[in-house]
Design an enzyme around this catalytic site. Structure first.
Site, PDB file in Angstrom:
ATOM      1  N   TYR A   1       0.627  -1.398   0.397  1.00  0.00           N
ATOM      2  CA  TYR A   1       0.167   0.183  -0.023  1.00  0.00           C
ATOM      3  C   TYR A   1       0.905   0.888  -0.109  1.00  0.00           C
ATOM      4  CZ  TYR A   1      -3.966  -2.831   1.173  1.00  0.00           C
ATOM      5  OH  TYR A   1      -4.757  -4.334   1.673  1.00  0.00           O
TER       6      TYR A   1
ATOM      7  N   HIS B   1       0.505 -11.597   1.602  1.00  0.00           N
ATOM      8  CA  HIS B   1      -0.248 -10.894   1.372  1.00  0.00           C
ATOM      9  C   HIS B   1      -1.084 -12.130   0.070  1.00  0.00           C
ATOM     10  CE1 HIS B   1      -2.186  -6.722   0.364  1.00  0.00           C
ATOM     11  NE2 HIS B   1      -2.375  -7.601  -0.029  1.00  0.00           N
TER      12      HIS B   1
END
Length: 264
Positions: free
Chosen positions: A46, A97
């Site tokens: 991010y 992730h």
């Protein structure tokens, strides 16, 4: 709060930071904390861990971050980098992730996360976007079951098989994109339930997640939406409301990548 299989608790409703720029994350996440969110979810990819760290400094907040796909063989260094950006000695939850199964590194990454938990740098460890077959592979190799699996989940894509598998293994299911996209919040069934409960459509959908003992991490940059989402905990759905939303599941409901192929 939801109890994880490692004996720790995780807030059922958290705040997601996907696509919030680092330069704005400090201010926006601070507003979320002021609005009552006790869980903040970020990830290395991010690019906003520094801003998130600024916001959570000195706060009693559950912080999650994630290991990106190109660091499966280098998880210890990757977490050190995330901790430096966050300004923390440890995160509450560290997730792989995506499994990227064809690359073949997710089992090694899971072994590394086990070591990082033992070292005290991650209080709990889990995965994100893992299918049951991927979880079975890491449990068979290590004997350690993830505390959490964070997956795409919303009324149009309800992941019932995955949820049943998680429940069987004591894994908390955490919903990303819990409000879906497009016309979900305008669905007549959702709107009717919202009107009966004098609530917003978003509150009703999040209350549905909570009624199913799911953890949800909606993202909202706008403070009004942020506070509106947080008040989902005040909405008590009735059994027929939940059944009406359960009926919205669709075979074509996925909006994100497929974990079997993403990252190859």
């Amino acid at each position: 709060m939801l109890r994880m299989n490692d004996g720790r608790d995780i807030p059922a409703l958290g705040y997601g930071t996907y696509q919030i720029p680092d330069a704005q994350a400090g201010i926006i996440v601070r507003r979320a904390i002021d609005a009552g969110y006790a869980l903040v979810d970020t990830a290395a990819i991010y690019g906003n861990e520094r801003g998130v760290g600024d916001a959570v400094k000195g706060e009693d907040v559950f912080v999650t971050t994630k290991l990106w796909n190109d660091r499966h063989g280098d998880a210890a260094a990757a977490l050190d980098e995330s901790l430096a950006l966050l300004g923390l000695d440890a995160v509450d939850l560290y997730l792989i992730h995506w499994p990227v199964p064809e690359a073949g590194g997710f089992v090694d990454a899971w072994n590394a996360l086990i070591d990082l938990r033992a070292a005290g740098k991650a209080r709990s460890i889990g995965v994100s976007n893992f299918l049951p077959e991927h979880i079975e592979a890491i449990v068979e190799a290590t004997g350690v079951t993830p505390a959490v699996n964070q997956i795409e989940l919303h009324p149009h894509f309800q992941q019932r098989e995955a949820r049943a598998f998680h429940a069987e293994h004591g894994i908390v299911t955490q919903s990303w994109s819990p409000l879906g996209q497009g016309d979900l919040l305008a669905d007549p069934a959702i709107v009717a339930i919202a009107e009966r409960h004098h609530a917003s459509a978003a509150q009703v959908v999040l209350a549905w997640h909570l009624a199913h003992d799911l953890s949800a991490i909606p993202k909202a940059a706008d403070e009004a939406h942020m506070r509106d989402n947080r008040r989902a905990t005040d909405v008590a759905l009735e059994a027929h409301d939940i059944e009406a939303i359960d009926a919205l599941d669709r075979e074509d409901g996925r909006i994100g990548p497929n974990p079997r192929t993403f990252g190859m």
